[in-house]
Scaffold this motif. Structure first.
Motif, short mmCIF file in Angstrom:
data_model
loop_
_atom_site.label_atom_id
_atom_site.label_comp_id
_atom_site.label_asym_id
_atom_site.label_seq_id
_atom_site.Cartn_x
_atom_site.Cartn_y
_atom_site.Cartn_z
N LEU A 245 33.06 45.74 88.98
CA LEU A 245 31.87 45.64 88.63
C LEU A 245 31.29 44.44 89.34
O LEU A 245 29.91 44.22 89.85
N ASP A 246 32.05 43.33 89.01
CA ASP A 246 31.62 41.88 89.39
C ASP A 246 32.72 40.89 89.59
O ASP A 246 33.75 41.08 88.88
N ALA A 247 32.50 39.78 90.42
CA ALA A 247 33.44 38.95 90.33
C ALA A 247 33.13 37.58 90.49
O ALA A 247 32.05 37.39 91.46
N ALA A 248 33.14 36.66 89.67
CA ALA A 248 32.73 35.44 89.83
C ALA A 248 34.12 34.43 90.27
O ALA A 248 34.94 34.34 89.88
N VAL A 249 33.57 33.81 91.55
CA VAL A 249 34.53 32.94 92.30
C VAL A 249 34.36 31.44 91.77
O VAL A 249 33.54 30.83 92.12
N GLY A 250 35.38 30.82 90.99
CA GLY A 250 35.52 29.56 90.82
C GLY A 250 36.41 28.73 91.52
O GLY A 250 36.85 29.01 92.41
N GLY A 263 35.79 54.41 81.26
CA GLY A 263 34.57 53.83 81.23
C GLY A 263 34.61 52.48 80.42
O GLY A 263 33.42 52.13 80.03
N GLU A 264 35.54 52.07 80.03
CA GLU A 264 35.67 50.73 79.33
C GLU A 264 35.53 49.60 80.26
O GLU A 264 36.00 49.90 81.67
N THR A 265 35.03 48.41 79.70
CA THR A 265 34.75 47.15 80.68
C THR A 265 35.83 46.32 80.46
O THR A 265 36.16 46.17 79.23
N ARG A 266 36.56 45.58 81.49
CA ARG A 266 37.74 44.83 81.06
C ARG A 266 37.42 43.85 82.26
O ARG A 266 37.13 43.78 83.20
N THR A 267 37.84 42.64 81.60
CA THR A 267 37.85 41.19 82.38
C THR A 267 39.15 40.78 82.79
O THR A 267 40.35 40.70 81.97
N VAL A 268 39.31 40.81 84.04
CA VAL A 268 40.76 40.17 84.91
C VAL A 268 40.43 38.99 85.27
O VAL A 268 39.68 38.64 86.20
N ARG A 269 41.34 38.10 84.89
CA ARG A 269 41.33 36.76 85.55
C ARG A 269 42.46 36.56 86.53
O ARG A 269 43.58 36.86 86.12
N ALA A 270 42.43 36.10 87.85
CA ALA A 270 43.47 35.98 88.60
C ALA A 270 43.28 34.66 89.40
O ALA A 270 41.92 34.38 89.85
N GLU A 271 44.12 34.00 89.94
CA GLU A 271 44.30 33.01 90.81
C GLU A 271 43.44 33.48 92.21
O GLU A 271 42.93 32.68 93.18
N ARG A 272 43.79 34.68 92.59
CA ARG A 272 43.49 35.22 93.83
C ARG A 272 42.98 36.61 93.68
O ARG A 272 43.42 37.31 92.93
N LEU A 273 41.97 36.91 94.45
CA LEU A 273 41.44 38.35 94.62
C LEU A 273 41.69 38.76 95.98
O LEU A 273 41.20 38.11 96.93
N LEU A 274 42.38 39.84 96.28
CA LEU A 274 42.87 40.12 97.42
C LEU A 274 42.16 41.57 97.79
O LEU A 274 42.38 42.76 96.98
N VAL A 275 41.40 41.62 98.78
CA VAL A 275 40.64 42.76 99.17
C VAL A 275 41.30 43.73 100.17
O VAL A 275 41.52 43.17 101.29
#
Length: 477
Positions: A245-250, A263-275
């Motif tokens: 749904l969304d990704a904030a890059v820090g 249908g639940e919303t879940r937050t995933v934190r990762a050092e790297r997002l691989l598309v």
């Protein structure tokens, strides 16, 4: 580095012009040259293309390293070998990968030079149906025709920008700095699964998100089931039928919001997002309109005649990732397409590519390999099917490996084999036999006549066919 001789500006006419030096392009060039045709190959980067420099070869080199790491863990946990991985020297690992790529690159360039293929290093733009302008080399006219082999690039999701560090594509994932401690992989096709598997082997926490209802959704449902089970057993968090749904890059991490299948919303934190959500054909700057060509809604250039891979413009042929389905966009398929295009331009009558017999492999742990129709595809096509599934652990060598997996055979009832599907260790090397079985329209009884070595993993393939032929030994019908 050995390089093919560069195009002389005065030599502006050739028999065949190939645009793009990846697997489809250089195979076309080599075959056409071997048939006595004068060939110019235009390449704006390095011969070998994505597969050699950013895809197949470097990724499989890294997956081999991952297999070694996994083997050490197995030795300790299953076999009493007191060993452990102290650390992974990323620069040393990357240097070995790069050396393998460099040696392959020298090999391809050397083959082109030996075949007297003229390599023009520059971007090419069509200016007519039989001519193109190559940056830095001027115009080149092709007497016999032109082959388009410009390949593909990774697709990117709207709102995301690859920076090579926190957000990476499949093209640059292995070249990002260091090994991350956590990775969020978007895309559960072959590429996404392979990268998820690699990073997990290297100790990362991995979340794998796929929008479809299962991983590798183009494969047989039982392949997806066994693969998912194997990945989860390794500790990979698999979220099928889920969407970003969304990704904030820090500076230090990516914080993503994912909607799960419930249908639940879940937050995933990762050092790297691989598309890894697929690839798009590369046609920008190619000048298709000047040659009278258009693309379809997915950006592909469709041939009018698949038996010749020739477009609606006579003399203009297409190979590789520019082709729409049924071409699978695989390097080994593009080799066959290159051979066909070259032989057609040389005036030979060559058989069309049999796409149903092209093997499909995912080099993860566990691996998957398949050829032919899935069970669902066979039923949808109206076949009365007979199906047999045999666990790899039903044979002794499968027990030795201890990784699970299966062999699944889909055949016409009383007739030929339509598809073979494998999951487990080393199945990428086992699929060749099944490719011949499907490609030659063999029946289970034909395969059952041939003896498989004992104990081997391939013995499970033989046993599966024995059962379908009514001669079951260790597996009863």
């Amino acid at each position: 580095m050995t390089r093919a001789r560069e195009l002389n500006e005065n030599e502006n006419e050739t028999d065949v012009l190939v645009i793009g030096g990846g697997t489809g392009g250089y195979s076309t060039a080599l075959r056409a040259a071997s048939l006595g045709l004068k060939v110019v190959l235009a390449e704006r980067d390095k011969v070998g293309g994505t597969c050699l420099h950013r895809g197949c070869i470097p990724s499989k080199a890294m997956l081999h390293a991952a297999e070694l790491v996994d083997g050490i863990a197995e030795a300790r946990e299953r076999w009493g070998v007191r060993a452990a991985v102290e650390s992974v020297d990323w620069p040393a690992l990357a240097a070995t990968r790069d050396d393998i790529v460099a040696r392959n690159h020298r090999g391809v360039a050397g083959h082109l030079a030996h075949a007297s293929v003229e390599v023009a290093y520059g971007s090419a733009e069509l200016i007519g149906p039989r001519s193109a302008r190559i940056n830095g080399y001027g115009e080149v006219a092709a007497r016999r025709g032109i082959v388009l082999a410009t390949g593909s690039r990774p697709r990117m999701l709207p709102g995301l920008t690859a920076d090579g560090r926190r957000v990476v594509t499949s093209d640059d994932a292995l070249f990002a700095p260091g090994l991350p401690r956590s990775v969020l992989v978007l895309g559960g096709g072959a590429i996404g699964v392979e990268y998820a598997s690699f990073h997990r082997s290297m100790g990362a926490d991995v979340t794998l998100v796929e929008a479809a209802d299962r991983l590798v959704p183009l494969e047989d449902v039982d392949v997806s089931r066994h693969l998912t089970r194997g990945l989860k057993r390794r500790g990979i968090d698999v979220l099928a039928e889920a969407r970003l749904l969304d990704a904030a890059v820090g500076d230090d991490e990516v914080v993503a919001t994912v909607r799960t299948s419930r249908g639940e919303t879940r937050t995933v934190r990762a050092e790297r997002l691989l598309v890894a959500v697929g690839r798009a054909p590369v046609t920008d700057g190619l000048g298709l309109a000047a040659a009278g060509l258009t693309v379809d809604d997915r950006g592909h250039v469709a041939p009018t005649d698949w038996s010749r891979l020739e477009t609606s413009v006579p003399g203009l042929h297409v190979v590789g990732d520019l082709l729409p389905p049924p071409s699978p966009g695989l390097a080994h398929a593009s080799f066959a397409e290159g051979l066909l295009a070259a032989e057609t331009l040389a005036g030979l009558r060559s058989p069309a590519v049999d796409y149903a017999a092209v093997p499909r492999v995912t080099y993860s742990s566990p691996q998957t390999a398949a050829v032919g129709l899935t069970e669902a595809q066979a039923r949808d096509a109206g076949h009365d099917v007979a199906v047999n599934t045999m666990p790899l652990t039903a044979v002794a060598k499968g027990m030795v490996h201890g990784q699970g997996g299966m062999v699944k055979v889909v055949a016409e009832r009383g007739g030929r084999v339509l598809g073979v599907h494998l999951v487990g260790p080393h199945v990428s090397e086992m699929i060749a036999e099944s490719q011949l079985i499907v490609g030659w329209d063999a029946e289970p009884a034909d395969v059952a006549l041939h003896i498989h070595a004992h104990p081997t993993l391939s013995e499970a393939v033989g046993e599966a066919f024995l059962t379908l032929a009514g001669r079951g030994l260790h597996q009863q019908p």
